[in-house]
Design a protein around this motif. Sequence first.
Motif, mmCIF file in Angstrom:
data_model
loop_
_atom_site.group_PDB
_atom_site.id
_atom_site.type_symbol
_atom_site.label_atom_id
_atom_site.label_comp_id
_atom_site.label_asym_id
_atom_site.label_seq_id
_atom_site.Cartn_x
_atom_site.Cartn_y
_atom_site.Cartn_z
ATOM 1 N N LEU A 104 0.872 -1.218 -0.012
ATOM 2 C CA LEU A 104 0.072 0.033 0.081
ATOM 3 C C LEU A 104 0.813 1.254 0.009
ATOM 4 O O LEU A 104 0.291 2.453 0.393
ATOM 5 C CB LEU A 104 -1.100 -0.090 1.205
ATOM 6 C CG LEU A 104 -2.010 -1.332 1.243
ATOM 7 C CD1 LEU A 104 -2.920 -1.136 2.545
ATOM 8 C CD2 LEU A 104 -2.869 -1.137 -0.123
ATOM 9 N N TRP A 105 2.123 1.345 -0.404
ATOM 10 C CA TRP A 105 2.815 2.461 -0.439
ATOM 11 C C TRP A 105 2.225 3.304 -1.269
ATOM 12 O O TRP A 105 1.906 3.041 -2.528
ATOM 13 C CB TRP A 105 4.483 2.076 -0.938
ATOM 14 C CG TRP A 105 5.230 3.365 -1.207
ATOM 15 C CD1 TRP A 105 5.534 4.029 -0.182
ATOM 16 C CD2 TRP A 105 5.388 3.993 -2.359
ATOM 17 N NE1 TRP A 105 6.385 5.132 -0.873
ATOM 18 C CE2 TRP A 105 6.061 5.356 -2.145
ATOM 19 C CE3 TRP A 105 5.042 3.980 -3.843
ATOM 20 C CZ2 TRP A 105 6.518 5.966 -3.153
ATOM 21 C CZ3 TRP A 105 5.399 4.803 -4.787
ATOM 22 C CH2 TRP A 105 6.006 5.917 -4.445
ATOM 23 N N GLY A 106 2.079 4.564 -0.965
ATOM 24 C CA GLY A 106 1.607 5.865 -1.531
ATOM 25 C C GLY A 106 -0.078 5.825 -1.479
ATOM 26 O O GLY A 106 -0.360 6.928 -1.979
ATOM 27 N N SER A 107 -0.505 4.743 -0.934
ATOM 28 C CA SER A 107 -2.116 4.916 -0.988
ATOM 29 C C SER A 107 -2.480 5.848 0.247
ATOM 30 O O SER A 107 -1.787 5.889 1.203
ATOM 31 C CB SER A 107 -2.659 3.329 -0.656
ATOM 32 O OG SER A 107 -2.232 2.483 -1.588
ATOM 33 N N PRO A 108 -3.749 6.263 0.245
ATOM 34 C CA PRO A 108 -4.122 7.087 1.179
ATOM 35 C C PRO A 108 -4.744 6.298 2.532
ATOM 36 O O PRO A 108 -4.694 5.089 2.265
ATOM 37 C CB PRO A 108 -5.485 7.651 0.770
ATOM 38 C CG PRO A 108 -5.867 6.816 -0.439
ATOM 39 C CD PRO A 108 -4.713 6.157 -0.929
ATOM 40 N N LEU A 109 -4.425 7.166 3.830
ATOM 41 C CA LEU A 109 -4.611 6.117 4.789
ATOM 42 C C LEU A 109 -5.884 5.486 5.019
ATOM 43 O O LEU A 109 -6.166 4.195 5.446
ATOM 44 C CB LEU A 109 -4.639 7.080 6.043
ATOM 45 C CG LEU A 109 -3.271 7.528 6.614
ATOM 46 C CD1 LEU A 109 -3.274 8.519 7.909
ATOM 47 C CD2 LEU A 109 -2.370 6.491 7.093
ATOM 48 N N ASP A 110 -7.091 6.113 4.327
ATOM 49 C CA ASP A 110 -8.229 5.127 4.515
ATOM 50 C C ASP A 110 -8.478 4.002 3.602
ATOM 51 O O ASP A 110 -9.344 3.493 3.202
ATOM 52 C CB ASP A 110 -9.451 6.114 3.886
ATOM 53 C CG ASP A 110 -9.395 7.064 2.624
ATOM 54 O OD1 ASP A 110 -8.448 6.662 1.998
ATOM 55 O OD2 ASP A 110 -10.186 7.962 2.412
ATOM 56 N N ALA A 111 -7.299 3.627 2.779
ATOM 57 C CA ALA A 111 -7.318 2.691 1.926
ATOM 58 C C ALA A 111 -7.125 1.380 2.695
ATOM 59 O O ALA A 111 -7.437 0.296 2.501
ATOM 60 C CB ALA A 111 -6.266 2.536 1.060
ATOM 61 N N LEU A 112 -6.927 1.602 4.113
ATOM 62 C CA LEU A 112 -6.367 0.439 5.150
ATOM 63 C C LEU A 112 -7.532 0.542 5.994
ATOM 64 O O LEU A 112 -7.556 1.168 7.213
ATOM 65 C CB LEU A 112 -5.290 0.525 5.604
ATOM 66 C CG LEU A 112 -4.535 -0.642 6.789
ATOM 67 C CD1 LEU A 112 -4.537 -1.859 5.719
ATOM 68 C CD2 LEU A 112 -3.292 -0.367 7.469
ATOM 69 N N ALA A 113 -8.594 -0.287 5.827
ATOM 70 C CA ALA A 113 -9.662 -0.273 6.964
ATOM 71 C C ALA A 113 -9.524 -1.525 7.559
ATOM 72 O O ALA A 113 -9.182 -2.655 7.406
ATOM 73 C CB ALA A 113 -10.961 -0.411 6.178
#
Length: 322
Positions: A147-156
């Motif tokens: 998830l490098w570079g993904s927004p924090l809300d991509a990790l629920a």
Amino acid sequence: MASARISIVIPSSFRTEMLRRSVRSVLDQSMPDLELVVVNNGRSADVAASMLGDFSDPRLRMVSLRRNSFFCAPVNYGVSVSTAPYVATLNDDAYLDSHWAEGVVTTFEANPETGSVASLVVQAGDPTLIDSAGSHVDLWGRASNRLWGSPLDALAGGVRPVFSVSSCCAAYRRQAWEAVGGLDEDFTAYLEDVDLGFRMQLLGMTCLLDPSCRAYHYGSSTPTSSSYKAFLIERNHVWNVVKNFPAALLKRHALSIVKANARPVVLQNGSSVRTLLSGKMAAAALCRRMLRKRESIQRSRRISVAALESLLMPTSPPVCKL
């Protein structure tokens, strides 16, 4: 001082003021019963004293190596002189959330089969973006930060299994660390965390990502040329496959593995055919040594090939971020 519950190792060449922030974030943890081992990686005692001489906390120890050994060797040395039942690595350009240690120990104690705990590492320059949520490996041996570079809300969601930690901020059960022999110092740096995680998975030790355990990483602060980093990644990708892929997986994916390793790794700053060739040649030069290591690793494997294959990603990331 009470016995430490977790030992945190920071290898450093003392080239950045960021080290002071890293040290302070450890000493300011909500769980006080910890120890911090800073490894002076080849710098003079005067340089080390000028950086950390005003820290008087008894939980802080500094140990020294005579020469700069980059990452694997200083981390192994720092862990070897530490004492706690859980050990952690922290880059000197990263710092911890104040409840990190408490969260890591709680996760370990709630999951006795877990060998390592991965943190949610946030990009310090832009805390809305993920730097890593553990690491993954694809079916052809390519690895990158999840998830490098993904927004924090991509990790629920909460705690969940991942393939391995990212050693920027990683925690291990000491028994698991010792069972697999720590970091492979032949790797020098890059993919050493994936190699260690692979060996733990082969022994049936899970890795859990706990998103509540947060760290912040500036990144690219180690004084290492991009070409040398690419060289190490190209070389270590081969060694990771040679050491850790069971024979059945090698046979099943042989052609795809060869094709994947024939293409330069795509880094943030591009790729290079020259480093591809030099990395693969260096891998071949020591391949016999890796094959000897492979014999021991594969002989002690406890996980089934099918279970291992289910942990590997079916696609490669567009960019290798390690």
